[in-house]
Write an enzyme that holds these catalytic residues in place. Structure first.
Site, PDB file in Angstrom:
ATOM      1  N   LYS A   1      19.697  22.914  71.885  1.00 59.18           N
ATOM      2  CA  LYS A   1      20.481  22.577  73.077  1.00 59.18           C
ATOM      3  C   LYS A   1      19.775  23.086  74.344  1.00 59.18           C
ATOM      4  CE  LYS A   1      24.703  22.371  70.414  1.00 59.18           C
ATOM      5  NZ  LYS A   1      25.958  22.990  69.961  1.00 59.18           N
TER       6      LYS A   1
ATOM      7  N   ASP B   1      32.134  20.290  75.480  1.00 51.88           N
ATOM      8  CA  ASP B   1      32.285  19.874  74.085  1.00 51.88           C
ATOM      9  C   ASP B   1      33.504  18.968  73.900  1.00 51.88           C
ATOM     10  OD1 ASP B   1      30.338  20.565  72.258  1.00 51.88           O
ATOM     11  OD2 ASP B   1      31.031  22.638  72.048  1.00 51.88           O
TER      12      ASP B   1
ATOM     13  N   GLN C   1      29.245  28.215  70.854  1.00 49.14           N
ATOM     14  CA  GLN C   1      28.714  27.671  69.595  1.00 49.14           C
ATOM     15  C   GLN C   1      29.641  28.031  68.426  1.00 49.14           C
ATOM     16  OE1 GLN C   1      25.957  25.626  69.224  1.00 49.14           O
ATOM     17  NE2 GLN C   1      26.660  25.442  67.121  1.00 49.14           N
TER      18      GLN C   1
END
Ligand code: NAP
Length: 275
Positions: free
Chosen positions: A48, A115, A92
Protein backbone atom coordinates in the site's frame (compact mmCIF):
# COMPACT_ATOMS: atom_id res chain seq x y z
CA UNK A 1 -11.49 -19.05 -21.46
CA UNK A 2 -10.17 -15.53 -21.12
CA UNK A 3 -8.01 -14.44 -18.23
CA UNK A 4 -9.00 -11.23 -16.46
CA UNK A 5 -5.75 -9.31 -16.07
CA UNK A 6 -6.09 -7.50 -12.76
CA UNK A 7 -2.44 -6.48 -12.77
CA UNK A 8 -2.74 -4.57 -16.05
CA UNK A 9 -6.07 -3.01 -15.11
CA UNK A 10 -4.68 -1.89 -11.75
CA UNK A 11 -1.57 -0.42 -13.40
CA UNK A 12 -3.67 1.69 -15.78
CA UNK A 13 -5.85 2.93 -12.89
CA UNK A 14 -2.75 3.84 -10.85
CA UNK A 15 -1.35 5.74 -13.85
CA UNK A 16 -4.58 7.76 -14.14
CA UNK A 17 -4.49 8.51 -10.41
CA UNK A 18 -0.87 9.63 -10.67
CA UNK A 19 -1.80 12.06 -13.42
CA UNK A 20 -4.61 13.52 -11.32
CA UNK A 21 -2.48 13.75 -8.17
CA UNK A 22 0.29 15.56 -10.09
CA UNK A 23 -2.13 18.36 -10.86
CA UNK A 24 -3.29 18.77 -7.26
CA UNK A 25 -1.68 21.51 -5.25
CA UNK A 26 -2.46 19.75 -1.97
CA UNK A 27 -1.60 16.07 -2.27
CA UNK A 28 -3.73 13.38 -0.64
CA UNK A 29 -2.08 11.86 2.43
CA UNK A 30 -2.79 8.35 3.69
CA UNK A 31 -1.93 7.22 7.21
CA UNK A 32 -1.56 3.45 7.50
CA UNK A 33 -1.66 1.89 10.96
CA UNK A 34 -0.34 -1.61 11.58
CA UNK A 35 -0.52 -3.37 14.93
CA UNK A 36 1.78 -6.33 15.60
CA UNK A 37 4.01 -8.32 13.27
CA UNK A 38 1.70 -10.54 11.20
CA UNK A 39 3.81 -11.25 8.09
CA UNK A 40 0.87 -11.08 5.64
CA UNK A 41 -0.27 -7.74 7.09
CA UNK A 42 3.29 -6.41 6.84
CA UNK A 43 3.36 -7.30 3.14
CA UNK A 44 -0.05 -5.69 2.52
CA UNK A 45 1.06 -2.50 4.28
CA UNK A 46 4.31 -2.40 2.32
CA UNK A 47 2.40 -2.78 -0.96
CA UNK A 48 0.00 0.00 0.00
CA UNK A 49 2.86 2.38 0.87
CA UNK A 50 4.59 1.50 -2.40
CA UNK A 51 1.41 2.26 -4.35
CA UNK A 52 1.21 5.64 -2.60
CA UNK A 53 4.79 6.42 -3.64
CA UNK A 54 4.04 5.41 -7.22
CA UNK A 55 0.92 7.58 -7.47
CA UNK A 56 2.33 10.62 -5.67
CA UNK A 57 0.10 10.17 -2.61
CA UNK A 58 1.85 11.09 0.63
CA UNK A 59 1.96 8.21 3.09
CA UNK A 60 2.56 8.01 6.82
CA UNK A 61 3.20 4.62 8.32
CA UNK A 62 2.60 3.82 12.01
CA UNK A 63 3.41 0.50 13.65
CA UNK A 64 2.28 -0.33 17.17
CA UNK A 65 3.67 -3.38 18.97
CA UNK A 66 1.28 -6.16 19.91
CA UNK A 67 1.88 -5.11 23.53
CA UNK A 68 0.21 -1.74 22.88
CA UNK A 69 -3.14 -1.18 24.57
CA UNK A 70 -6.54 -0.60 22.99
CA UNK A 71 -6.40 2.94 24.45
CA UNK A 72 -3.06 3.65 22.74
CA UNK A 73 -4.42 2.44 19.41
CA UNK A 74 -7.58 4.53 19.75
CA UNK A 75 -5.54 7.57 20.79
CA UNK A 76 -3.37 7.25 17.68
CA UNK A 77 -6.42 6.92 15.42
CA UNK A 78 -8.03 9.92 17.10
CA UNK A 79 -4.88 11.99 16.56
CA UNK A 80 -4.85 11.03 12.87
CA UNK A 81 -8.58 11.76 12.60
CA UNK A 82 -7.93 15.30 13.84
CA UNK A 83 -4.76 15.90 11.83
CA UNK A 84 -5.52 18.17 8.86
CA UNK A 85 -2.44 16.93 6.98
CA UNK A 86 -3.95 13.43 6.89
CA UNK A 87 -6.80 12.97 4.40
CA UNK A 88 -7.23 9.20 4.74
CA UNK A 89 -6.71 6.72 7.57
CA UNK A 90 -6.39 2.97 7.20
CA UNK A 91 -6.20 0.47 10.03
CA UNK A 92 -4.70 -2.78 8.72
CA UNK A 93 -6.91 -5.74 9.67
CA UNK A 94 -7.03 -8.24 11.22
CA UNK A 95 -5.77 -6.86 14.53
CA UNK A 96 -4.14 -9.20 17.07
CA UNK A 97 -6.91 -11.00 18.99
CA UNK A 98 -6.84 -8.93 22.20
CA UNK A 99 -7.90 -5.75 20.36
CA UNK A 100 -11.46 -4.63 19.72
CA UNK A 101 -11.34 -3.80 16.01
CA UNK A 102 -14.88 -2.45 15.88
CA UNK A 103 -14.24 0.09 18.67
CA UNK A 104 -10.95 1.13 17.06
CA UNK A 105 -12.51 1.57 13.61
CA UNK A 106 -15.09 3.91 15.11
CA UNK A 107 -12.29 6.42 15.75
CA UNK A 108 -11.84 6.86 11.98
CA UNK A 109 -14.38 9.42 10.76
CA UNK A 110 -16.32 8.44 7.59
CA UNK A 111 -14.68 11.24 5.56
CA UNK A 112 -11.24 9.69 6.24
CA UNK A 113 -12.41 6.05 6.07
CA UNK A 114 -10.77 5.06 2.77
CA UNK A 115 -11.60 1.38 3.35
CA UNK A 116 -15.33 2.13 3.37
CA UNK A 117 -15.83 -0.10 6.42
CA UNK A 118 -17.74 2.41 8.56
CA UNK A 119 -21.46 1.93 9.22
CA UNK A 120 -22.18 5.15 7.34
CA UNK A 121 -20.54 3.94 4.12
CA UNK A 122 -22.02 0.45 4.42
CA UNK A 123 -25.40 2.08 4.97
CA UNK A 124 -24.96 4.13 1.81
CA UNK A 125 -24.25 0.93 -0.08
CA UNK A 126 -27.41 -0.69 1.30
CA UNK A 127 -29.37 2.38 0.18
CA UNK A 128 -27.53 2.47 -3.19
CA UNK A 129 -26.33 6.01 -2.45
CA UNK A 130 -22.87 7.46 -3.20
CA UNK A 131 -20.21 6.74 -0.58
CA UNK A 132 -16.85 5.07 -0.13
CA UNK A 133 -17.00 1.42 -1.17
CA UNK A 134 -14.73 -1.28 0.27
CA UNK A 135 -11.66 -1.63 -1.97
CA UNK A 136 -11.79 -5.35 -2.79
CA UNK A 137 -15.43 -5.58 -3.92
CA UNK A 138 -15.07 -2.25 -5.71
CA UNK A 139 -12.04 -3.67 -7.55
CA UNK A 140 -14.08 -6.72 -8.57
CA UNK A 141 -16.79 -4.49 -10.01
CA UNK A 142 -14.21 -2.49 -11.99
CA UNK A 143 -12.82 -5.71 -13.47
CA UNK A 144 -16.29 -6.91 -14.48
CA UNK A 145 -17.07 -3.49 -15.96
CA UNK A 146 -13.83 -3.43 -17.92
CA UNK A 147 -14.54 -6.88 -19.33
CA UNK A 148 -18.01 -5.70 -20.40
CA UNK A 149 -19.86 -8.18 -18.20
CA UNK A 150 -23.54 -7.15 -18.19
CA UNK A 151 -24.89 -8.06 -14.76
CA UNK A 152 -28.52 -7.15 -15.36
CA UNK A 153 -30.74 -10.14 -14.64
CA UNK A 154 -27.76 -12.47 -14.19
CA UNK A 155 -27.55 -15.02 -11.40
CA UNK A 156 -24.66 -13.84 -9.26
CA UNK A 157 -23.47 -16.03 -6.41
CA UNK A 158 -21.14 -14.69 -3.71
CA UNK A 159 -19.34 -17.30 -1.62
CA UNK A 160 -18.53 -15.68 1.73
CA UNK A 161 -20.39 -13.11 3.83
CA UNK A 162 -17.66 -11.13 5.60
CA UNK A 163 -18.40 -7.47 6.38
CA UNK A 164 -15.35 -6.40 4.37
CA UNK A 165 -15.73 -8.52 1.22
CA UNK A 166 -18.75 -10.82 0.87
CA UNK A 167 -21.51 -8.49 2.08
CA UNK A 168 -20.44 -5.33 0.21
CA UNK A 169 -19.79 -7.51 -2.87
CA UNK A 170 -23.34 -8.86 -2.75
CA UNK A 171 -24.77 -5.35 -2.39
CA UNK A 172 -22.76 -4.01 -5.34
CA UNK A 173 -23.97 -6.86 -7.54
CA UNK A 174 -27.54 -6.29 -6.37
CA UNK A 175 -27.23 -2.55 -7.10
CA UNK A 176 -26.04 -3.54 -10.59
CA UNK A 177 -29.34 -5.45 -11.05
CA UNK A 178 -28.01 -8.98 -10.69
CA UNK A 179 -30.07 -11.59 -8.84
CA UNK A 180 -27.80 -12.31 -5.91
CA UNK A 181 -27.38 -15.36 -3.68
CA UNK A 182 -24.96 -15.17 -0.75
CA UNK A 183 -23.49 -18.44 0.55
CA UNK A 184 -21.57 -19.13 3.76
CA UNK A 185 -20.39 -21.98 5.94
CA UNK A 186 -23.93 -22.99 6.91
CA UNK A 187 -25.30 -23.01 3.35
CA UNK A 188 -26.96 -26.25 2.28
CA UNK A 189 -26.62 -27.40 -1.36
CA UNK A 190 -23.65 -25.11 -1.97
CA UNK A 191 -22.59 -27.00 -5.10
CA UNK A 192 -26.01 -26.70 -6.74
CA UNK A 193 -26.22 -23.00 -5.95
CA UNK A 194 -22.76 -22.33 -7.36
CA UNK A 195 -23.55 -24.38 -10.48
CA UNK A 196 -26.43 -22.00 -11.18
CA UNK A 197 -24.19 -18.91 -11.13
CA UNK A 198 -23.59 -16.86 -14.27
CA UNK A 199 -21.16 -14.85 -12.16
CA UNK A 200 -19.43 -16.54 -9.22
CA UNK A 201 -17.41 -14.45 -6.75
CA UNK A 202 -15.50 -16.51 -4.21
CA UNK A 203 -14.16 -15.01 -0.96
CA UNK A 204 -13.89 -17.69 1.72
CA UNK A 205 -10.18 -18.24 2.36
CA UNK A 206 -10.12 -21.99 1.54
CA UNK A 207 -7.42 -23.05 -0.94
CA UNK A 208 -8.81 -24.44 -4.23
CA UNK A 209 -12.26 -24.99 -2.64
CA UNK A 210 -14.25 -24.38 -5.84
CA UNK A 211 -13.91 -27.38 -8.15
CA UNK A 212 -15.03 -27.91 -11.76
CA UNK A 213 -18.30 -29.60 -10.72
CA UNK A 214 -19.33 -26.39 -8.90
CA UNK A 215 -19.06 -24.17 -11.95
CA UNK A 216 -21.52 -23.64 -14.79
CA UNK A 217 -20.22 -23.83 -18.38
CA UNK A 218 -19.36 -20.34 -19.58
CA UNK A 219 -19.57 -18.73 -16.14
CA UNK A 220 -17.57 -15.68 -15.08
CA UNK A 221 -15.47 -16.61 -12.04
CA UNK A 222 -13.81 -14.08 -9.75
CA UNK A 223 -11.43 -15.46 -7.14
CA UNK A 224 -10.81 -13.15 -4.17
CA UNK A 225 -9.07 -15.75 -2.00
CA UNK A 226 -5.41 -15.55 -1.02
CA UNK A 227 -4.08 -18.83 0.37
CA UNK A 228 -1.01 -21.04 0.28
CA UNK A 229 -1.28 -24.48 -1.30
CA UNK A 230 0.38 -27.65 0.02
CA UNK A 231 3.69 -26.51 -1.55
CA UNK A 232 3.51 -23.05 -0.01
CA UNK A 233 2.61 -21.48 -3.37
CA UNK A 234 0.06 -18.67 -3.42
CA UNK A 235 -3.36 -19.80 -4.67
CA UNK A 236 -6.96 -18.70 -4.63
CA UNK A 237 -10.22 -20.21 -3.37
CA UNK A 238 -10.83 -21.63 -6.85
CA UNK A 239 -9.06 -24.67 -8.27
CA UNK A 240 -7.90 -22.62 -11.25
CA UNK A 241 -6.48 -25.46 -13.38
CA UNK A 242 -9.58 -27.60 -12.98
CA UNK A 243 -12.04 -24.78 -13.66
CA UNK A 244 -10.33 -22.65 -16.32
CA UNK A 245 -11.50 -24.60 -19.40
CA UNK A 246 -15.16 -24.46 -18.34
CA UNK A 247 -15.49 -20.72 -17.81
CA UNK A 248 -15.70 -17.70 -20.11
CA UNK A 249 -13.73 -15.36 -17.86
CA UNK A 250 -11.63 -15.98 -14.75
CA UNK A 251 -9.28 -14.03 -12.49
CA UNK A 252 -5.91 -15.61 -11.64
CA UNK A 253 -4.30 -15.63 -8.18
CA UNK A 254 -1.95 -13.82 -7.98
CA UNK A 255 -2.55 -11.05 -10.52
CA UNK A 256 -6.35 -10.84 -10.37
CA UNK A 257 -8.26 -9.14 -7.58
CA UNK A 258 -5.25 -8.41 -5.32
CA UNK A 259 -3.70 -5.56 -7.37
CA UNK A 260 -7.17 -4.07 -7.89
CA UNK A 261 -7.73 -3.83 -4.13
CA UNK A 262 -4.68 -1.59 -3.82
CA UNK A 263 -5.58 0.48 -6.90
CA UNK A 264 -9.05 1.08 -5.42
CA UNK A 265 -7.46 2.12 -2.14
CA UNK A 266 -5.51 4.77 -4.04
CA UNK A 267 -8.73 5.84 -5.78
CA UNK A 268 -10.63 6.06 -2.47
CA UNK A 269 -7.75 8.03 -0.93
CA UNK A 270 -7.78 10.48 -3.82
CA UNK A 271 -11.57 10.84 -3.64
CA UNK A 272 -11.49 11.39 0.14
CA UNK A 273 -8.86 14.12 -0.27
CA UNK A 274 -10.89 15.86 -2.97
CA UNK A 275 -13.92 15.95 -0.69
P1 NAP B 1 -13.47 -14.11 6.43
O1 NAP B 1 -13.78 -12.87 7.16
O2 NAP B 1 -12.73 -15.22 7.12
O3 NAP B 1 -14.84 -14.71 5.88
C1 NAP B 1 -14.89 -15.92 5.23
C2 NAP B 1 -16.31 -16.20 4.78
O4 NAP B 1 -16.31 -17.43 4.08
C3 NAP B 1 -17.31 -16.36 5.93
O5 NAP B 1 -18.52 -15.73 5.59
C4 NAP B 1 -17.49 -17.87 6.05
O6 NAP B 1 -18.78 -18.27 6.46
C5 NAP B 1 -17.28 -18.30 4.62
N1 NAP B 1 -16.79 -19.68 4.55
C6 NAP B 1 -15.71 -20.19 5.15
N2 NAP B 1 -15.58 -21.50 4.85
C7 NAP B 1 -16.61 -21.80 4.05
C8 NAP B 1 -17.04 -22.99 3.40
N3 NAP B 1 -16.37 -24.15 3.55
N4 NAP B 1 -18.16 -22.95 2.63
C9 NAP B 1 -18.83 -21.80 2.49
N5 NAP B 1 -18.48 -20.64 3.07
C10 NAP B 1 -17.38 -20.65 3.84
O7 NAP B 1 -12.65 -13.83 5.09
P2 NAP B 1 -12.55 -12.51 4.17
O8 NAP B 1 -11.84 -11.43 4.92
O9 NAP B 1 -13.87 -12.23 3.56
O10 NAP B 1 -11.55 -13.05 3.06
C11 NAP B 1 -11.84 -14.17 2.25
C12 NAP B 1 -10.62 -14.51 1.42
O11 NAP B 1 -10.30 -13.41 0.58
C13 NAP B 1 -9.34 -14.78 2.21
O12 NAP B 1 -8.57 -15.72 1.52
C14 NAP B 1 -8.61 -13.45 2.19
O13 NAP B 1 -7.22 -13.58 2.34
C15 NAP B 1 -8.96 -12.97 0.82
N6 NAP B 1 -8.92 -11.52 0.64
C16 NAP B 1 -8.31 -11.09 -0.49
C17 NAP B 1 -8.27 -9.74 -0.78
C18 NAP B 1 -7.63 -9.31 -2.05
O14 NAP B 1 -7.28 -8.16 -2.18
N7 NAP B 1 -7.50 -10.21 -3.02
C19 NAP B 1 -8.85 -8.82 0.10
C20 NAP B 1 -9.49 -9.29 1.23
C21 NAP B 1 -9.53 -10.66 1.49
P3 NAP B 1 -19.39 -17.92 7.93
O15 NAP B 1 -19.78 -16.48 7.86
O16 NAP B 1 -20.55 -18.83 8.04
O17 NAP B 1 -18.30 -18.20 8.90
Amino acid sequence: MKLIDGKACAASIRAQIKETVEKLEEKPALAVVLVGTDPASQIYVRNKIRACEETGIISYSYTLPETATQEQLEELLETLANDDKVTGVLLQLPLPKKFNAEAAMKKIPPQKDVDGFSAEHLGNLVLNKPGTVACTPLGVMKLLEREGVDLTGKNAVVLGRSDTVGKPMALLLLNANATVTVCHSKTVNLKEICRNADVLVVAIGRAKFVTADMVKDGAVVVDVGINRDENGKMCGDVDFDAVKDKVSLITPVPGGVGPMTIAMLMQNTLDAAKK
